[in-house]
Every structure is written in C-alpha cells, then in structure tokens.
Design an enzyme around this catalytic site. Structure first.
Site, PDB file in Angstrom:
ATOM      1  N   HIS A 125       4.014  85.794  61.376  1.00  0.00           N
ATOM      2  CA  HIS A 125       2.917  84.731  61.114  1.00  0.00           C
ATOM      3  C   HIS A 125       3.893  83.425  60.810  1.00  0.00           C
ATOM      4  O   HIS A 125       5.121  83.420  60.345  1.00  0.00           O
ATOM      5  CB  HIS A 125       2.567  85.191  59.689  1.00  0.00           C
ATOM      6  N   LYS A 563      -8.719  82.933  50.478  1.00  0.00           N
ATOM      7  CA  LYS A 563      -9.260  81.611  51.020  1.00  0.00           C
ATOM      8  C   LYS A 563     -10.835  81.637  51.109  1.00  0.00           C
ATOM      9  O   LYS A 563     -11.399  80.739  50.861  1.00  0.00           O
ATOM     10  CB  LYS A 563      -8.651  81.590  52.651  1.00  0.00           C
TER      11      LYS A 563
END
Length: 887
Positions: A125, A563
């Site tokens: 990531h 999120k």
C-alpha cells in the site's frame, strides 16, 4: 550556503514555535519567508528539511534500541533473568505477570504459546514515500549510531564511524529522493523480499533463540525446535483489487522470484552447515539410512556432510530451474532479470530433483538434528542447525505465502460469462437464491464447467479471461506458494461460493490439498452489519462445510469502513460484527480466524501501541490466532532493522499470549445502547459533511494535495478504484494521506463531536464507559492522540494559500476547524481532563517536540509550492515545484 542559511532561518522559527505553539509571530514570519523563496530555493530548502527529518527518525530508532538495551542491562548482572527485556509488552514481562497474578499456570502458558499462530501480511500500500535505496542508507545510519554507543570504542574507530556518518549524509544529499518511474508490482515485491533477506532472515531465528532461552528461565521449559509463533505472508504481486498491473503473469513471476531468493538463501545455509557438521563418528540408525540413499557423494565417513552436500545440489537445481523460468517470463530489461546469476557449481546437480516443498528441506534437517541430540552432540544440534530448521518453518520455499485478492464483482462477471457460454442464462441477473442453488449443485458435482483449454472461448471480455487465468495460474503455483484468496467488497454467500467453484474448475479442491482458503472481506458499514448473516448462510451449506474442513477466515476492513462511516461508527460495527460472527461459528463448530486489514494511521484502524492494540480486540475473537496487514511505512518502522524487528516480534508474541489469559470487560446493555446512539449520530455527522455537503468535494480537492498525491510514483496501484469516480471511489489511503499532509487529520475525528458532545445522563454514561471499559477508553485515547497531532494554524494556512476566496469554501474551512475545536472539547468532557491526554499523547508530544521544528516549515513551504504549482503554466517550473512538494 544560501540554502543552508534559509534552512537555519526556518528551523529557528520552527524551534520558536515548538517552544511556544501559540507563537503566531513565528508562524507569520515563516509564511512570509516562504512567499519570498524562488522555486529553486524552495526545492533546496525542502530537501534539507526532508533529509533532516529522516535523520531525526534514524536517530530516534537508535535511541529506541539504546533505551531497550539500557533497560535490559539494569538487571542484576549475577541473576539469570533471560535475554528478553522486563517490560509489560515483552514475553518476559507477560509471563511473569500471568504467573504472579494467577491468571495461568506454567502448563497453561506453554500450551497457549506453542499453539499460537500470528501471521503478518506485508502489503505494498502506497504510504512509504521514501525510495528503498535511501531507506537502506538510513538503516546504515542507525547501525553506525548504535555502534557509537559502545563504551569500548577506540578513538580511531569512533573517528572512522563519524566519518562514515558524514559520508552517508553526503551520499543521501546527492541522491534523488523522488521516484522518477512508478514502481511495478515486481519492483514492489522485490522490496518485500528485501525486508525478509536483510532483516527478518536473521531477526526471526535470533528472536526465537531468545524466546526459547526466556522460556527456560521463566517456565523451566524448552520450545519445540520447529515452533515458530510468527510467520509472514504477502499481498505484493497478488493484490489485484483495483490494480490492473497485477496480471496472472506478474503473479507467476513474483512467486518464481521468491522461490529463487529462498533457494539462494537456503543454499548459503547448507554451505555453512556443510562446513560446520564435519563429524565422522556416532550417527543414529535413521541418519545412517538417510545417508545410504545418497550414492553420488565423496563424503563417505562424514554422513552429515553427505546429506548437506546432496541438499546443496538440489538447491542449485532449484535455482537453475527458477532462473530458466524467469528468463522465459521476462526479458533482459525486466526487474527480475537481476535475479539471474551464477551459482557456485557442484558437479551432479543436473541429476537431482529440485526442492518442491518445505518437507523436502525439513525432513533431512530434522533427521540430522535428532541424530546429533541422540548421539551426544546437543551443543552442535542447537547451533546453526536449529536456526535453519526455524527458517524453514517460518519462510518455507518461497519466503512468504502469497495471498490473492480480487473484487467480488469480477468473479460474478466470470461466472456469468460461463453460464452464458453454457446457454443456461445470465448468472449476474439471478437473485441470491438462484445463484446459491446453481453454485451448490455445481460444487456437489464432479464435472468441470468447461474444458480448461477453452478459456478464450468463454468470453470476448479480456477482464473475464484475466480473472479465469488467475485461477489457472494459482492451480499451477501449488499450495505452498499461496495463502488466502481474499474477496474484497464481499456482500453475500454466493460471493464466497463463486470463488470455490472457480477454484474447483481448475482442479483446486480440499481433497487434493490445492484449495486456497476463501476469505470474504467485509469493509463497509452495511457489509459488516450483514457479515454474521452471510457466514451463517455459508455454514448451512453442506458442500461448503465439507470443503472448509471446520475452519473459516474472515477479513475485517478497518480503513474502508472508517472512510465509509467515520471512526466511531466503524469501530462499533467492527466490534459487534466480530462478536456475532464468533457466536455463529461457535453454533456450527467452526474455528474462526479474523484477518485484520489495518493501516498505520488511526484513521485507517492503526494503533501505535501494538500490545494495547491486540488486547483491545473484542472478547473471544483472537483465541491464539491473529492475522494482520503491515503496510507501507509501518513495514519500515516495525521491521527496519534486526533489533527493531526482534522487538516487534516479541510484542506480537507476548500480546497474543496475554490476550488468551485476559478477562475482558464485557459491555453492559446500557453501554451497548449508548454505543448504538454514538454510532448512529457520529455516522450521520460524518456522512453529512462528506457525502451530502455540496461544498465538500471542491474544498477537499483545493485544501489538500489530494490531486497532486495521485501524480507521485509511490505505488503501482491507482489512487482510485474507478478513475472517473469521486470521493466514494477514492481509496482510504490517499483519503487519509491527504488530510495528514495538512495536519487536519479530519478522517480520524470527523463525527466524534456530534456523538460525544452531550450532557446529563448521556455524558455520565460516556464517562463511565471511559473509566471502566478498556475497549472504549482505547478508542477515545487514540482520538485524543490524533487531536494532539492536529494544528489549527497550519491547517488554516493551507486554506489561506490554496482555497478559492469564495464565501462558500471559506466558510466551510472555518466550519471544519470549528468542528475540530468542538471535538477537542467533547473528548475533554468524556475523559474529564483539562487537556487531551493519555499514554499515546504523552509519547507523541515527546516525539513531536523534536520533529515539529522540521515539520512546521515543511508544511508552510509545501502550501506555498502547491499554490504556485496550481497557478503555473510553465512546465519547467512545474517540474521543479513538483520535486519540492514535500510529501
């Protein structure tokens, strides 16, 4: 000289502001100086600050090592206390605490420890912005600083070490900090392999040797020689979710490269064993029999050398096969081409079989170990040989097992193409009941859906063909190379069965041992809420239960759920979903393992205190099994050097052991009701701003470097799942990263004030929860830690420099910062404090006091550079400005 003078001027103002954070004059002067910089000056000053900050980080790592070492050396020199530090989050401290408090006996500790399974999954990531070349240099700096702590260092040696430091710093200054090309998945995989080769290959056996010694001292027991509590897997080269660059061919290349590196590392080990085990007398009957099976050897009397020599040939054969495969897969310009190199030749390697499985390595190693211990050579057996055995247990024949991850709709489209090809309708248009009926019937049968060689006839859609080829590739790589098949955005039981069916199509079944375990990833609020129902449906299907063999792994998505719904709502959804899934698994007698998809930051589910993070999980959800992702910059932070890696392994091992003896505080119904209220209100507040406020997207894109982050060559994966999408398609990492750059950290606290800003009975209830419920206290303390990292004035300066001076956007910026202030106040009310506090905050403040004189100027100059970059039409100037963006 000019750049140095500017750096000193900015750093002086940074020091003034660090001494007095309310010093608005220092900040105003920095802003004014930044406006006067030329683009070239900005580039030079930003480079100095960036390097200085990394040097501070290296010094902090050295200090961490020094403090740990000093703590160990304070013990009574005459006392046999064991090699691990006497800390709460170390195995020594954990064992002593369990025994002293009566939580467990020696036998119970040994039983739980030896059944412990911790798996750390390395991912690529894109949160590590530093190049690998520079990371290596900073690691060398740390090593030199550690060497300088030696009290017996000769003055000449000290002078040479200082000169080495100066050379390294000069080399770093001359290096290009910016990745000029976006890394390929193969390059990212080499970075993951480098962590294994340069750090973990030595750190893991070294830690296990210390752990065994500690158990001898603290428990009077030795650990099994093959026991490895912590293993490693990887997503790098197998994570296809939203990354079109990870093709089936890339996955094959990555696994082959890993197999090659493993063979070379084990060849080095067997070379060393060959030199070490020059013993010509006393062998066990089993050792005599093993040596007799090897006919092509000149080592007639030295039976251990006879076996080691044969293993060296097999490893050379493995290396040659892998090199040939890589040459076939790649061309001379490929990153993998650097793997192909000459190996010292041993005659006869062409006639032996290559190493295929870990058992090929383990059987002769254990035979030699048992023979040595049975014939009086215990000291020899417990030397390098034990380390090699443990390396085989930990790393296998490919260093890491590779997970494959793909988004659920890709499988739906693949099965849909198959049903259309067979003329039985459109699977994608069927409802869930019809899908399950079809999948169960096919899984219960034995015939394949189509001939494998007809893949290209199934569909004209290249994405469908690619999905099918992934399963074909997995079937060829073998079970030792692969770990879990993770289904992102999993929502239904059919999502899981579809993957099972596609595996069976290519001969991957439980009966032949080739089946990859299928792991649904639940990563939104709705998906987490529905997760217990999904696995309940799965466990009611006989064909599925027959394949999963009473074990199920489920991945919980922390980044995307936060999120989607905000921090508090996501945390409560994760807690209750895991609780309910445990109950479902218990009902059907299934051993459930949770795979925690956490990022490094709090906004993505991270916790800087690993020990506390493990202990704060819901009751009965770990049970000695803990699988977690380690991402980006956290790999460097936790495994950047051998001593730090050993400390990290110790924390994970001790935390999972302690959790098994910890009596968790179960939430009362009153607390649950309060959390339901908190979750609902915080989610509504979060989503209102992010999803419903029309001003938010324009404000976000102007006030943060979100768009500019997408142009950096940090990772191979695009920043968005859907390039044409908005905030909803933006990945959790750039979403969090953008707010981190401006010191606003909105993603970690938005919605908190809406839920916590209460009075009367609700406030008293929250205060009671904070005092008496460790899980809730940890969440609030982490929010407090993030709040202490925010900077109102720095955040406002980004707005002043970058946001259009319209009433709509200016007022929204003010509202965001007002929410920040209210969040601080609400946290103080719940914690009954006068200032944000807690163990995380205390640690952070000590670190920030050192870092902020470097970070503040970086933020100020970055905002100025972004303003110029967006306004400039000069491509040359824009290139200079982008190089000095200060990410």
């Amino acid at each position: 000289p000019e750049a140095d003078a500017l750096y000193r001027k900015f750093r002086g103002l940074g020091l003034d502001r660090a001494a007095d954070p309310n010093n608005s004059d220092a900040l105003a002067e920095m802003i004014a100086y930044a406006q006067d910089l030329t683009s070239e000056q900005a580039l030079s000053v930003m480079r100095i600050f960036s390097i200085a900050l990394n040097l501070v980080n290296s010094a902090e790592v050295a200090h961490r090592l020094r403090v740990t070492r000093d703590h160990e050396m304070k013990a009574d020199r005459n006392a046999h206390v064991g090699p691990l530090p006497m800390l709460e989050d170390s195995m020594r401290g954990t064992i002593e605490n369990i025994l002293e408090t009566g939580m467990g006996t020696v036998d119970e500790i040994v039983t739980k420890l030896t059944s412990e399974k911790v798996e750390i999954v390395l991912t690529a990531h894109p949160t590590e912005v530093n190049r690998r070349t520079l990371l290596r240099k900073y690691r060398q700096l740390t090593a030199i600083l550690k060497n300088l702590d030696r009290p017996d260092l000769h003055p000449y040696e000290r002078s040479e070490a200082v000169s080495s430091l100066q050379r390294l710093v000069a080399s770093i200054w001359g290096s290009d900090e910016i990745r000029r090309q976006r890394p390929t998945p193969q390059m990212e995989a080499l970075g993951g392999i480098a962590v294994i080769e340069t750090v973990l290959w030595d750190a893991l056996p070294s830690y296990l040797r210390k752990l065994n010694a500690q158990c001898q001292v603290s428990l009077g027991r030795e650990l099994p020689v093959e026991f490895v509590p912590v293993k490693f897997s990887s997503w790098i080269g197998g994570d296809r979710d939203g990354n079109p660059n990870v093709t089936p061919e890339v996955t094959t290349e990555v696994v082959c490269s890993q197999r090659l590196r493993a063979a070379k590392l084990f060849l080095d080990e067997f070379n060393a064993l060959y030199n070490e085990l020059a013993i010509s007398t006393r062998f066990s009957p089993e050792m005599e029999a093993l040596a007799a099976t090897i006919t092509d050897s000149h080592d007639n009397l030295e039976k251990y050398r006879r076996v080691c020599g044969h293993m060296r040939k097999r490893l050379i054969k493995t290396i040659k096969d892998c090199e040939a495969e890589l040459e076939r897969l790649t061309n001379k310009d490929s990153i993998a081409a650097c793997e192909v190199g000459a190996v010292s030749q041993l005659s006869g390697w062409q006639k032996v079989r290559p190493i295929r499985t870990s058992e090929d390595l383990m059987e002769p190693l254990l035979c030699m170990y048992n023979s040595l211990t049975a014939t009086g050579y215990d000291e020899v057996a417990n030397g390098r040989l034990v380390d090699v055995i443990r390396r085989v247990s930990a790393f296998g024949t490919t260093l890491v097992r590779l997970d494959i991850r793909e988004e659920s709709t890709r499988h739906t489209l693949a099965v849909d193409a198959i049903t259309r090809h067979l003329g039985i309708g459109s699977y994608a248009q069927w409802d869930e009941e019809a899908r399950l009926s079809f999948l169960q019937a096919e899984l219960a049968g034995k015939r394949p859906l189509f001939r494998t060689r007809d893949i290209n006839e199934i569909s004209d859609d290249e994405d469908v063909r690619k999905t099918l080829r992934v399963f074909e590739t997995a079937s060829e790589l073998g079970p030792e190379a692969l770990g879990a098949y993770v289904i992102s955005q999993a929502q239904t039981a059919s999502d899981v069965l579809a993957v099972m069916l596609l595996q069976r199509q290519f001969g991957m079944t439980a009966s032949n041992g080739n089946l990859m375990r299928v792991v649904p990833l639940f990563e939104t609020l709705n998906d987490l809420t529905n997760a217990p129902s999904v696995i309940n449906t799965l466990f009611q299907i006989p064909t599925y239960m027959g394949q999963c063999k009473g074990k199920q792994e489920v991945m919980v998505g922390y980044s995307d759920s936060a999120k989607d719904a905000g921090r508090l709502a996501a945390c409560w959804a994760q807690y209750t979903a895991q609780e309910k899934m445990v109950q479902v698994a218990k009902k059907y007698g299934v051993e459930l393992t949770f795979f925690h998809g956490k990022g490094g930051t709090v906004g993505r589910g991270g916790n800087p205190a690993l020990y506390r993070a493990v202990l704060s999980h819901p009751p009965n959800t770990i049970n000695g099994r803990f699988r977690v992702t380690e991402q980006g910059e956290m790999i460097t932070q936790n495994f950047g050097s051998v001593p730090i890696a050993e400390r990290t392994l110790d924390i994970y091992t001790s935390a999972v052991l302690c959790e098994g003896f910890t009596k968790h505080v179960e939430p009362t119904q009153k607390w649950r009701d309060q959390m339901d209220r908190v979750s609902e209100i915080s989610c509504a507040g979060y989503r209102h701003l992010v999803r419903e406020e029309p001003r938010f997207v324009p404000y976000f894109r102007q006030a943060t470097p979100e768009l500019e982050l997408g142009t950096l060559n940090i990772g191979s994966r695009p920043a968005k799942r859907n390039p044409k999408g908005g905030i909803e398609s933006l990945r959790a990492i750039p979403w969090t990263f953008a707010w981190t750059q401006t010191r606003t950290h909105l993603s970690a606290w938005l919605g908190v004030a809406d839920a916590l800003n209460v009075d009367g009975a609700d406030l008293e209830g929250l205060q009671d929860m904070y005092k008496n419920w460790p899980w809730f206290r940890e969440i609030i303390d982490l929010v407090a830690m993030v709040l202490s990292k925010t900077d109102f004035s720095i955040s406002k300066n980004y707005d002043d420099q970058l946001v259009d001076k319209t009433e709509e956007l200016t007022s929204l910026g003010n509202e965001v910062r007002e929410r920040l202030v209210n969040t601080r106040k609400s946290v103080l009310k719940v914690t009954e404090s006068t200032d944000v506090a807690g163990p995380h905050v205390a640690l952070l403040r000590a670190s920030s006091k050192i870092r902020n004189p470097y970070v503040d100027p970086l933020n100020i100059i970055q905002a100025e550079i972004l303003k110029r970059f967006r306004a400039s039409s000069d491509e040359v100037e824009k290139e200079i400005l982008q190089d000095s963006s200060g990410v």
